[in-house]
Design an enzyme around this catalytic site. Structure first.
Site, short mmCIF file in Angstrom:
data_model
loop_
_atom_site.label_atom_id
_atom_site.label_comp_id
_atom_site.label_asym_id
_atom_site.label_seq_id
_atom_site.Cartn_x
_atom_site.Cartn_y
_atom_site.Cartn_z
N PHE A 145 -5.86 -0.56 -92.80
CA PHE A 145 -5.66 -2.00 -92.56
C PHE A 145 -6.34 -2.88 -93.61
CE2 PHE A 145 -5.43 -1.03 -87.72
CZ PHE A 145 -4.16 -0.50 -87.90
N LYS A 254 -18.12 14.54 -97.06
CA LYS A 254 -18.62 15.42 -95.99
C LYS A 254 -17.46 16.06 -95.21
CE LYS A 254 -18.45 12.06 -92.35
NZ LYS A 254 -19.00 11.44 -91.16
N ARG A 319 -14.18 16.34 -85.58
CA ARG A 319 -12.84 16.89 -85.45
C ARG A 319 -12.35 17.62 -86.68
NH1 ARG A 319 -9.14 11.82 -84.37
NH2 ARG A 319 -9.30 10.62 -86.27
#
Lengths: 392, 392
Positions: A145, A254, A319
């Site tokens: 965005f 990372k 995740r």
């Protein structure tokens, strides 16, 4: 506060590398309220003499940061305008406007459920209204965005010329053979100085006031004084460093290492191998920034929350790690895993691995980063995961 | 082996800090066999012109290291006497001598079950026989046995005057207000140079040849060439550094930080807090060595397996972490937890926390190490675990 913790704020020995503590403002607690007095803060460009904070973004991370900033503004109403505006894209929720719901309940039930927000944090639907007369602007939108947000701000001529920004947006922007941090994009496009905030900061844990740390890379000492005053709190310890690029890149790179950590877990290798992968990954992250980014410092990676600490959290939780483990165990593609486990959302690690690969290839430097390259080859080119560590 | 991995052995960019790669010998694989040829090894003091390896210790870690050393000796019989002696304290097992069982089955069923050992690794019951004409002696006994071992070796005048030692013994020895590493004790008492080996190395995973790394701190370049040749293997990557003390201390101090990590887990705090504790712990470990030990290098902690990697493994696995979690959850004393969970064996973390506290107090420096001090206060002085991070 005990003498023990007070001592930790000062270099404790002449043999300490000054880099370790340089620009760390009050990195240990000395008094229950460690914020600098208004005398020590750089002057506000507003006639009021006070600084005004605005937050662009209201996801979980944006709301958590806005909560801290608003609490600090209220606590130091001599330094800050108490009201902190937070940009919320207007929606109808059960027939009511979302901004009105947030401002009435003082909760952001969708992104930060059950966490009470301070009453001086105000949800505002129009971007130009959010930043009007703001001198300290926090960018924390989803990265996709940002271009629209920047365009809208430019079109509305809404930014105060004396404003400063900080980006808490994760990731990097790739433009051809260039990698840009979002802090540098904001600085370039809006012509205001932009710092970068990153650290081992899972939003919900921050909002629940579990003890943690963050790093803010600041282009000048005045930026570091101001952003420290905005964000530092008893359970959210801010360390400021000069290395804006290193702080920004740590939060992106990372995720590539986290994929490698997930592959290790999927292969059911043990803690030795995983620790080796983290060590090599931290080395490649460091080397990458030192090689390609101005002002990058080794210590940002080895010493700061935005470096080693965020890497550890991401490689044990998160995740990217989880999906990479699933990739090995299931043999499915990442596209398929994203559909199944992330509701179609895209992983940052795979996107960054691809971007870093393209960047290194454009610079003829793929060979210098064997772990990054293995991750790319495994994720996209069918290299067997067990090859991750072969001859690394 | 690909060009990608070959490139990683050389400094990849002139902008890299030379410290990062200094004395790292073949830290990436270049050929399937990366050991230096005999021409490049320092000469043996033996008439044979070959080096002879002996291992003092046959627990899981000793046996795992002896296995690697024996495999390397066999592979390079031009450089090494093939037979590697391993000291095993004689016992009767089902009416048979333990050394005979090991030498017949080529397994150390008690400490490294089901891992086949090379036939040229020979269990020897008498210490003087183990080290006879050995030029490279590996000390890997439990630390409490070291004084007896040293006395026995001195009494027997068993050590070759041209020998070198390496200590893979974890922990430190406290003598009044002094903390001694075992490498320095061996060097002082036996008058031979002693290196130190430490890293993220769970013995069984090493023995199973899961990819991992280790660090050897070596007093001279010749020591580093020799110990690298003894231990470096495809799945056990050795990096040599000059910082013998840092390597030794890393393996001891990490256990204090692991107690803090276990307290965090016991308090059910999240990944943010744990990462912050690891970061602060790594900083205190580094500061402690820089302040009190000659030749200590920041990079040993920030870059090496013996530093950051071993710390991570220990704070996510390992019994210090586990018992500290149990300490918080159960409210029992560590004595009680050791009885219940460790069969009466003592935790290294609590012993080291106590020793470090006494040492810092003797030096008037308790205030400089607030995390170490909190761990001590929580473990021994009834400080509530939730105080771990208050004002840290």
């Amino acid at each position: 506060m005990s003498a023990a913790s007070a001592a930790s704020t000062a270099p404790s020995s002449p043999r300490l590398d000054p880099m370790f503590d340089k620009l760390h403002i009050a990195s240990g607690a000395t008094t229950p309220d460690r914020r600098p007095s208004i005398d020590t803060l750089p002057p506000s460009p507003l006639a009021s003499g006070k600084h005004r904070i605005a937050v662009i973004g209201s996801g979980s991370w944006g709301t958590a940061l806005a909560k801290i900033a608003a609490e600090n503004a209220a606590r130091h109403s001599d330094q800050f305008h108490t009201t902190v505006n937070m940009w919320v894209r207007e929606k109808q929720v059960n027939g009511k406007k979302l901004t009105e719901v947030i401002n009435k309940t003082h909760m952001n039930q969708r992104y930060l459920p059950d966490v009470p927000l301070p009453a001086n944090l105000v949800a505002v639907p129009k971007l130009a209204d959010v930043v009007r007369d703001a001198t300290l602007i926090v960018f924390v939108t989803p990265h996709q965005f940002l271009p629209t947000v920047i365009n809208d701000l430019k079109r509305a001529k809404a930014i105060h010329p004396g404003a400063r920004a900080v980006s808490a947006i994760k990731g990097v922007e790739v433009e051809g053979a260039e990698i840009k941090t979002f802090a540098s994009v904001i600085e370039r496009d809006l012509s205001i100085p932009c710092s970068a905030l990153s650290g081992a900061n899972i939003a919900l844990e921050v909002a629940l006031e579990q003890f943690c740390e963050t790093t803010i890379g600041c282009p000048t000492h005045n930026d570091s004084l101001l952003w420290h005053a905005v964000f530092d709190a008893e359970s959210f310890r801010v360390q400021c460093v000069e290395d804006v690029n290193g702080v920004s890149l740590g939060g992106a790179l990372k995720n590539v290492v986290a994929l490698a950590a997930g592959f290790v877990d999927g292969l059911r290798l043990g803690g030795n191998t995983k620790a080796a992968i983290l060590r090599i990954g931290l080395k490649e992250m460091t080397d990458f920034c030192l090689e390609f980014f101005d002002g990058a410092q080794r210590s940002t990676f080895s010493n700061e929350s935005a470096g080693v600490a965020d890497l550890i959290t991401t490689c044990y939780g998160g995740r990217n790690r989880k999906c990479a483990e699933e990739f090995v165990k299931s043999g499915s593609s990442f596209d398929d895993i994203e559909r199944r486990l992330l509701n179609g959302q895209k992983l940052q690690g795979t996107a960054t691995a691809e971007e870093v690969h393209a960047f290194l290839q454009a610079h003829g430097r793929v060979d210098g980063y064997p772990l990054f390259e293995r991750v790319y080859q495994i994720a996209f080119k069918g290299l067997a995961p067990a090859q991750l560590v072969k001859g690394l």
